[in-house]
Motif scaffolding. Structure first.
Motif, PDB file in Angstrom:
ATOM      1  N   TRP A  11      16.992   5.157   9.523  1.00 36.51           N
ATOM      2  CA  TRP A  11      15.951   4.426   8.797  1.00 36.51           C
ATOM      3  C   TRP A  11      15.392   5.242   7.635  1.00 36.51           C
ATOM      4  O   TRP A  11      14.682   4.719   6.793  1.00 36.51           O
ATOM      5  CB  TRP A  11      14.793   4.072   9.739  1.00 36.51           C
ATOM      6  N   HIS A  12      15.726   6.529   7.578  1.00 32.81           N
ATOM      7  CA  HIS A  12      15.135   7.440   6.591  1.00 32.81           C
ATOM      8  C   HIS A  12      16.079   7.587   5.397  1.00 32.81           C
ATOM      9  O   HIS A  12      17.169   8.149   5.509  1.00 32.81           O
ATOM     10  CB  HIS A  12      14.887   8.803   7.239  1.00 32.81           C
ATOM     11  N   TYR A  13      15.626   7.079   4.247  1.00 28.52           N
ATOM     12  CA  TYR A  13      16.434   7.112   3.033  1.00 28.52           C
ATOM     13  C   TYR A  13      15.790   8.010   1.982  1.00 28.52           C
ATOM     14  O   TYR A  13      14.568   8.112   1.896  1.00 28.52           O
ATOM     15  CB  TYR A  13      16.614   5.691   2.476  1.00 28.52           C
ATOM     16  N   ARG A  14      16.640   8.625   1.191  1.00 23.28           N
ATOM     17  CA  ARG A  14      16.168   9.559   0.164  1.00 23.28           C
ATOM     18  C   ARG A  14      16.788   9.186  -1.179  1.00 23.28           C
ATOM     19  O   ARG A  14      17.995   8.966  -1.282  1.00 23.28           O
ATOM     20  CB  ARG A  14      16.566  10.982   0.562  1.00 23.28           C
TER      21      ARG A  14
ATOM     22  N   LEU B  38      11.872   7.413   1.999  1.00 22.92           N
ATOM     23  CA  LEU B  38      11.376   6.142   2.516  1.00 22.92           C
ATOM     24  C   LEU B  38      11.870   5.918   3.935  1.00 22.92           C
ATOM     25  O   LEU B  38      13.012   6.254   4.260  1.00 22.92           O
ATOM     26  CB  LEU B  38      11.901   4.975   1.667  1.00 22.92           C
ATOM     27  N   ASP B  39      11.023   5.347   4.759  1.00 22.81           N
ATOM     28  CA  ASP B  39      11.461   4.831   6.051  1.00 22.81           C
ATOM     29  C   ASP B  39      11.539   3.318   5.898  1.00 22.81           C
ATOM     30  O   ASP B  39      10.517   2.663   5.649  1.00 22.81           O
ATOM     31  CB  ASP B  39      10.475   5.196   7.159  1.00 22.81           C
TER      32      ASP B  39
ATOM     33  N   ILE C 127       9.523  -1.604   4.174  1.00 28.45           N
ATOM     34  CA  ILE C 127       9.191  -0.189   3.973  1.00 28.45           C
ATOM     35  C   ILE C 127       7.956   0.135   4.806  1.00 28.45           C
ATOM     36  O   ILE C 127       6.857  -0.332   4.511  1.00 28.45           O
ATOM     37  CB  ILE C 127       8.922   0.109   2.491  1.00 28.45           C
ATOM     38  N   CYS C 128       8.138   0.930   5.846  1.00 30.01           N
ATOM     39  CA  CYS C 128       7.006   1.235   6.729  1.00 30.01           C
ATOM     40  C   CYS C 128       6.376   2.588   6.420  1.00 30.01           C
ATOM     41  O   CYS C 128       5.273   2.880   6.883  1.00 30.01           O
ATOM     42  CB  CYS C 128       7.428   1.167   8.192  1.00 30.01           C
ATOM     43  N   SER C 129       7.059   3.432   5.638  1.00 28.38           N
ATOM     44  CA  SER C 129       6.486   4.728   5.284  1.00 28.38           C
ATOM     45  C   SER C 129       7.185   5.246   4.037  1.00 28.38           C
ATOM     46  O   SER C 129       8.382   5.035   3.854  1.00 28.38           O
ATOM     47  CB  SER C 129       6.660   5.729   6.435  1.00 28.38           C
ATOM     48  N   SER C 130       6.416   5.914   3.185  1.00 32.67           N
ATOM     49  CA  SER C 130       7.007   6.470   1.961  1.00 32.67           C
ATOM     50  C   SER C 130       6.293   7.772   1.622  1.00 32.67           C
ATOM     51  O   SER C 130       6.269   8.683   2.444  1.00 32.67           O
ATOM     52  CB  SER C 130       6.926   5.451   0.822  1.00 32.67           C
TER      53      SER C 130
ATOM     54  N   GLY D 142       0.787  -1.226   0.000  1.00 34.62           N
ATOM     55  CA  GLY D 142       0.000   0.000   0.000  1.00 34.62           C
ATOM     56  C   GLY D 142       0.818   1.274   0.000  1.00 34.62           C
ATOM     57  O   GLY D 142       0.273   2.359  -0.162  1.00 34.62           O
ATOM     58  N   GLN D 143       2.133   1.162   0.192  1.00 30.51           N
ATOM     59  CA  GLN D 143       2.995   2.337   0.148  1.00 30.51           C
ATOM     60  C   GLN D 143       3.161   2.806  -1.298  1.00 30.51           C
ATOM     61  O   GLN D 143       3.034   2.024  -2.237  1.00 30.51           O
ATOM     62  CB  GLN D 143       4.367   2.015   0.743  1.00 30.51           C
ATOM     63  N   ASN D 144       3.438   4.099  -1.465  1.00 27.19           N
ATOM     64  CA  ASN D 144       3.633   4.666  -2.795  1.00 27.19           C
ATOM     65  C   ASN D 144       5.015   5.290  -2.906  1.00 27.19           C
ATOM     66  O   ASN D 144       5.547   5.832  -1.934  1.00 27.19           O
ATOM     67  CB  ASN D 144       2.577   5.735  -3.079  1.00 27.19           C
ATOM     68  N   ILE D 145       5.583   5.236  -4.107  1.00 30.05           N
ATOM     69  CA  ILE D 145       6.914   5.778  -4.352  1.00 30.05           C
ATOM     70  C   ILE D 145       6.933   6.453  -5.713  1.00 30.05           C
ATOM     71  O   ILE D 145       6.235   6.031  -6.634  1.00 30.05           O
ATOM     72  CB  ILE D 145       7.980   4.650  -4.288  1.00 30.05           C
ATOM     73  N   ASP D 146       7.712   7.507  -5.835  1.00 34.50           N
ATOM     74  CA  ASP D 146       7.904   8.166  -7.120  1.00 34.50           C
ATOM     75  C   ASP D 146       8.451   7.141  -8.116  1.00 34.50           C
ATOM     76  O   ASP D 146       9.394   6.407  -7.815  1.00 34.50           O
ATOM     77  CB  ASP D 146       8.910   9.315  -6.937  1.00 34.50           C
TER      78      ASP D 146
END
Length: 246
Positions: free
Chosen positions: A219-222, A168-169, A115-118, A88-92
């Motif tokens: 945990w936070h990646y860009r 992304l987390d 991936i817990c957050s995006s 259910g997460q979304n990514i560019d």
């Protein structure tokens, strides 16, 4: 069995500065929605690997370096095409292919990234911030005091990188707490060592807190693209420093 997710809030450094700057800039961020910026969701893949995603040809690498923080709000003209993952997460879509390669490689080597957050919509960020304000008001804080306190834990709408779709987390299934213990998991250690090979950087390093304005987040990646990620990794700078000296 997937571990139960527990997220620990992280206090934001220089929170008063973030609150004042963020509230001034929030109007510009709202234009992202009102101004007609379109977020188009791609077809939902059958699994996290997905299908039908073409190679990122002609990606504007400078756009991938877009800064979003208290001093640099979400650009009013920002647009991205979103791809939805199976959780259910979304990514560019520009980050999608490299993300899948990174996740596939990590799992093939025995690690368990999750991936817990995006991507987070502006409306969601507004809701999260307002909920935090209300929680403080219930504790007896005035409206103004509650807003300042809320900004210590939740980014002021328009100042969160998650609204870009490039952040992304990622946690380890065995430890899904958003806290510094994350850096001790084998999965996180692998990600921090290899993420640049796939176009990602650890966005908020431990030794750059005074520059990023955000506490250490292992945990936070860009996503910035492979060339930029390698240059940032080799020079040991954070995104703010890299952009300032280009």
């Amino acid at each position: 069995m997937r571990a139960h997710r527990i997220y620990k809030k992280r206090r934001r450094r220089n929170s008063l500065r973030y609150f004042v700057s963020g509230m001034v800039l929030a109007g510009a961020a709202i234009l992202v929605v009102i101004g007609g910026t379109v977020f188009v969701s791609g077809k939902r893949p059958k699994d996290e690997k997905g299908s039908g995603i073409s190679e990122n040809i002609g990606v504007d690498s400078d756009e991938l370096l877009t800064l979003v923080n208290a001093e640099h709000p979400m650009p009013s003209e920002w647009q991205c095409e979103l791809v939805q993952l199976n959780n259910g997460q979304n990514i560019d879509s520009r980050a999608y292919e490299d993300l899948q390669q990174m996740m596939d490689t990590a799992r093939a080597e025995g690690y368990d990234p999750y991936i817990c957050s995006s991507w987070r919509s502006h409306e969601t960020q507004v809701r999260l911030f307002e909920e935090e304000i209300q929680s403080y008001k219930k504790q007896g804080y005035s409206e103004r005091e509650a807003e300042v306190q809320a900004a210590q834990w939740v980014a002021v709408p328009g100042t969160s990188e998650h609204e870009l779709g490039l952040a992304l987390d990622i946690v380890s299934v065995e430890n899904q707490r958003l806290e510094e213990s994350q850096e001790n998991t084998p999965t996180q250690q692998w990600l921090m060592e290899h993420c640049y090979e796939y176009g990602f950087i650890l966005r908020y390093p431990k030794d750059k807190e005074d520059i990023t304005g955000i506490g250490y987040e292992p945990w936070h990646y860009r996503y910035v693209g492979q060339d930029h990620a390698r240059a940032i990794h080799e020079s040991g700078v954070c995104l703010e420093e890299y952009v300032a000296h280009r």
